[in-house]
Design a protein around this motif. Structure first.
Motif, PDB file in Angstrom:
ATOM      1  N   GLN A 233       2.009  -4.163   0.805  1.00 13.49           N
ATOM      2  CA  GLN A 233       1.235  -3.142   1.481  1.00 13.49           C
ATOM      3  C   GLN A 233       1.177  -3.421   2.979  1.00 13.49           C
ATOM      4  O   GLN A 233       1.085  -4.580   3.392  1.00 13.49           O
ATOM      5  CB  GLN A 233      -0.178  -3.081   0.890  1.00 13.49           C
ATOM      6  CG  GLN A 233      -1.011  -1.915   1.398  1.00 13.49           C
ATOM      7  CD  GLN A 233      -2.349  -1.823   0.681  1.00 13.49           C
ATOM      8  OE1 GLN A 233      -2.634  -2.614  -0.221  1.00 13.49           O
ATOM      9  NE2 GLN A 233      -3.166  -0.872   1.081  1.00 13.49           N
ATOM     10  N   GLN A 234       1.238  -2.339   3.796  1.00 10.29           N
ATOM     11  CA  GLN A 234       1.205  -2.456   5.251  1.00 10.29           C
ATOM     12  C   GLN A 234       0.041  -1.625   5.790  1.00 10.29           C
ATOM     13  O   GLN A 234      -0.201  -0.508   5.330  1.00 10.29           O
ATOM     14  CB  GLN A 234       2.521  -1.961   5.865  1.00 10.29           C
ATOM     15  CG  GLN A 234       3.761  -2.645   5.314  1.00 10.29           C
ATOM     16  CD  GLN A 234       3.803  -4.110   5.667  1.00 10.29           C
ATOM     17  OE1 GLN A 234       3.406  -4.519   6.763  1.00 10.29           O
ATOM     18  NE2 GLN A 234       4.296  -4.925   4.733  1.00 10.29           N
ATOM     19  N   ILE A 235      -0.636  -2.148   6.832  1.00 11.78           N
ATOM     20  CA  ILE A 235      -1.837  -1.491   7.332  1.00 11.78           C
ATOM     21  C   ILE A 235      -1.531  -0.157   8.020  1.00 11.78           C
ATOM     22  O   ILE A 235      -2.374   0.744   8.040  1.00 11.78           O
ATOM     23  CB  ILE A 235      -2.603  -2.435   8.297  1.00 11.78           C
ATOM     24  CG1 ILE A 235      -4.002  -1.879   8.595  1.00 11.78           C
ATOM     25  CG2 ILE A 235      -1.811  -2.643   9.596  1.00 11.78           C
ATOM     26  CD1 ILE A 235      -4.884  -2.843   9.351  1.00 11.78           C
ATOM     27  N   ASP A 236      -0.347  -0.006   8.593  1.00 10.63           N
ATOM     28  CA  ASP A 236       0.003   1.228   9.301  1.00 10.63           C
ATOM     29  C   ASP A 236       0.896   2.143   8.462  1.00 10.63           C
ATOM     30  O   ASP A 236       1.506   3.071   9.003  1.00 10.63           O
ATOM     31  CB  ASP A 236       0.720   0.906  10.622  1.00 10.63           C
ATOM     32  CG  ASP A 236      -0.237   0.347  11.666  1.00 10.63           C
ATOM     33  OD1 ASP A 236      -1.375   0.849  11.738  1.00 10.63           O
ATOM     34  OD2 ASP A 236       0.150  -0.572  12.403  1.00 10.63           O
ATOM     35  N   CYS A 237       0.972   1.882   7.173  1.00  3.39           N
ATOM     36  CA  CYS A 237       1.878   2.650   6.316  1.00  3.39           C
ATOM     37  C   CYS A 237       1.196   2.980   4.996  1.00  3.39           C
ATOM     38  O   CYS A 237       0.200   2.361   4.610  1.00  3.39           O
ATOM     39  CB  CYS A 237       3.158   1.853   6.029  1.00  3.39           C
ATOM     40  SG  CYS A 237       3.995   1.179   7.485  1.00  3.39           S
ATOM     41  N   ILE A 238       1.770   3.935   4.304  1.00  6.97           N
ATOM     42  CA  ILE A 238       1.409   4.168   2.914  1.00  6.97           C
ATOM     43  C   ILE A 238       2.643   3.890   2.065  1.00  6.97           C
ATOM     44  O   ILE A 238       3.766   3.817   2.578  1.00  6.97           O
ATOM     45  CB  ILE A 238       0.889   5.606   2.672  1.00  6.97           C
ATOM     46  CG1 ILE A 238       1.996   6.638   2.926  1.00  6.97           C
ATOM     47  CG2 ILE A 238      -0.322   5.896   3.555  1.00  6.97           C
ATOM     48  CD1 ILE A 238       1.606   8.058   2.522  1.00  6.97           C
ATOM     49  N   ASN A 239       2.428   3.724   0.743  1.00  7.48           N
ATOM     50  CA  ASN A 239       3.526   3.428  -0.184  1.00  7.48           C
ATOM     51  C   ASN A 239       4.330   2.210   0.254  1.00  7.48           C
ATOM     52  O   ASN A 239       5.559   2.216   0.254  1.00  7.48           O
ATOM     53  CB  ASN A 239       4.429   4.646  -0.366  1.00  7.48           C
ATOM     54  CG  ASN A 239       3.730   5.788  -1.088  1.00  7.48           C
ATOM     55  OD1 ASN A 239       2.526   5.963  -0.957  1.00  7.48           O
ATOM     56  ND2 ASN A 239       4.468   6.574  -1.844  1.00  7.48           N
ATOM     57  N   ASN A 240       3.584   1.192   0.703  1.00  4.27           N
ATOM     58  CA  ASN A 240       4.182  -0.108   1.020  1.00  4.27           C
ATOM     59  C   ASN A 240       5.284  -0.053   2.076  1.00  4.27           C
ATOM     60  O   ASN A 240       6.292  -0.747   1.974  1.00  4.27           O
ATOM     61  CB  ASN A 240       4.725  -0.767  -0.255  1.00  4.27           C
ATOM     62  CG  ASN A 240       3.621  -1.048  -1.251  1.00  4.27           C
ATOM     63  OD1 ASN A 240       2.452  -1.161  -0.895  1.00  4.27           O
ATOM     64  ND2 ASN A 240       3.998  -1.162  -2.524  1.00  4.27           N
TER      65      ASN A 240
END
Length: 439
Positions: A233-240
């Motif tokens: 998971q990334q803080i500035d993204c969705i769906n990893n």
């Protein structure tokens, strides 16, 4: 491959012809379509520009070496340059940014800036870089090749002092169709997006039945996440990491994932109801400023019935989301890399994102303007006979004033001559009378 495609869009050459003639006998010096238009300034789409091309009147003796960067280097009292109403200026790259040269050209009341890079070979691509000051430019800026610029410089140098060339260009970059295709590229992390939407709404209402209008939102993928098969998971993204945006503010007010989700919601709303989308965007731009507020803003403004209709579109999936994948495809095909941006009939709009200039560009893309009232009110094309209209009027006024001045001078001279003649006749009559009386 994608990088090459984007570069080709950034340096896309014009389909219109730039013509330059000698001033006296109008010998053709330059006839080219291989020039690049800057992505700033006001490009007069569908219009013709005529002008006299000058080298800037630099105070240095070697004009090819002198830098066109500062008013201190300009001889502002040059009688050949100062008072030309339709002057263009040619300058080489170097010494300062291209936008700074354009700002200086505007201060000298030039109508167009022609630039070239004397360090580039004839096969080099023509890049025009915006240093962040492009919003201050309101004249077109175009770049030509070095060999073509040398031809013009040589002729101008031979014609000094006061050498100039006749130049002509018509901005026909946009293909004309019966129903133009208009694509807006948006990015809600850029506040200029909302300014564009708000100001363009009035033209959209008048043109929506005559154009194919669509939008897409700026997204990008996390390359490292792709290598890891989207498992973290990334803080500035969705769906990893599949769909990302950057938040320019601190994370206390939200993050890029909040921006992606809001753009996702807006896309679903656009698909469901265009009219509702325009109304919501007007509300969103004034009431929702921080990413952490986006979801609550959406839920507050959008009615429950509309939200139910959007539920299928907004179902969270762990893998690819077809609607967001389409955003990548639209962005790649459009070639838009600066947001907000737009294309008209597949051609990237060049220049400042001013809605009146955009409207003129749209009007130039129609084959038939008979039923399009908003376009029939636009300014007339700048033809050669109207380019010098005010100069001709000024010359005529000066001629009339000169003739009146001559008339009054002649009348005063005639009065003085008549007075002298009458005085002489009276003196002669008095002398004759006195002689007669004495005798």
């Amino acid at each position: 491959m994608l990088i090459l495609f984007i570069i080709s869009q950034l340096i896309e050459y014009s389909s219109s012809t730039l013509l330059v003639y000698t001033f006296g006998n109008r010998d053709l010096l330059l006839n080219t379509t291989k020039y690049s238009i800057a992505n700033f300034g006001n490009v007069p789409y569908g219009q013709q520009l005529h002008g006299q091309l000058f080298m800037p009147p630099l105070q240095q003796s070697d004009l090819l070496i002198g830098q066109f960067c500062d008013l201190k280097t300009i001889n502002s009292y040059s009688p050949y340059f100062s008072f030309k109403p339709d002057k263009w200026i040619i300058s080489r790259v170097g010494g300062c940014s291209i936008t700074q040269k354009a700002i200086l050209a505007q201060k000298l009341q030039a109508k167009l800036l022609l630039i070239f890079d004397d360090k580039a070979d004839d096969n080099s691509e023509l890049f025009i870089i915006d240093d962040g000051n492009g919003y201050q430019i309101y004249i077109p800026v175009i770049m030509i090749r070095q060999n073509e610029a040398n031809i013009l410089y040589k002729q101008l140098a031979n014609d000094q002092p006061g050498g100039s060339l006749n130049a002509h260009i018509k901005f026909n970059q946009i293909i004309q169709t019966q129903k133009p295709q208009v694509l807006f590229g948006l990015d809600i992390s850029n506040r200029d997006t909302f300014k564009l939407i708000k100001n363009f709404k009035k033209y959209y209402d008048e043109l929506k039945d005559f154009i194919d209008f669509d939008i897409f939102y700026h997204l990008f993928q996390c390359p490292r996440c792709k290598q890891q098969n989207y498992t973290e998971q990334q803080i500035d993204c969705i769906n990893n990491g599949r769909y990302c945006q950057l938040d320019s503010n601190d994370y206390e007010n939200g993050n890029g994932a909040d921006i992606v989700m809001e753009q996702y919601r807006q896309l679903c709303l656009w698909q469901l109801n265009h009219t509702y989308w325009w109304r919501y965007m007007n509300y969103f731009s004034s009431q929702c400023s921080q990413p952490k507020q986006f979801q609550s803003c959406f839920e507050f403004y959008i009615s429950e019935d509309i939200q139910k209709n959007l539920s299928e579109c907004l179902i969270q999936r762990n893998g690819q989301i077809e609607l967001l994948e389409r955003q990548f495809l639209l962005q790649m095909k459009s070639g838009i890399v600066y947001f907000p941006g737009l294309t008209i009939n597949g051609k990237i709009f060049r220049g400042n994102m001013d809605v009146d200039i955009i409207k003129n560009a749209l009007c130039s893309s129609f084959k038939d303007l008979t039923n399009i009232s908003v376009c029939n009110n636009q300014l007339l094309l700048i033809e050669e006979q109207t380019s010098y209209k005010w100069l001709i009027i000024l010359v005529l006024c000066m001629i009339i004033i000169f003739l009146l001045f001559i008339f009054f001078i002649f009348r005063e001279m005639l009065k003085n001559q008549m007075k002298q003649q009458m005085k002489a006749q009276i003196e002669q009559a008095l002398n004759e009378y006195i002689q007669y009386y004495e005798n």
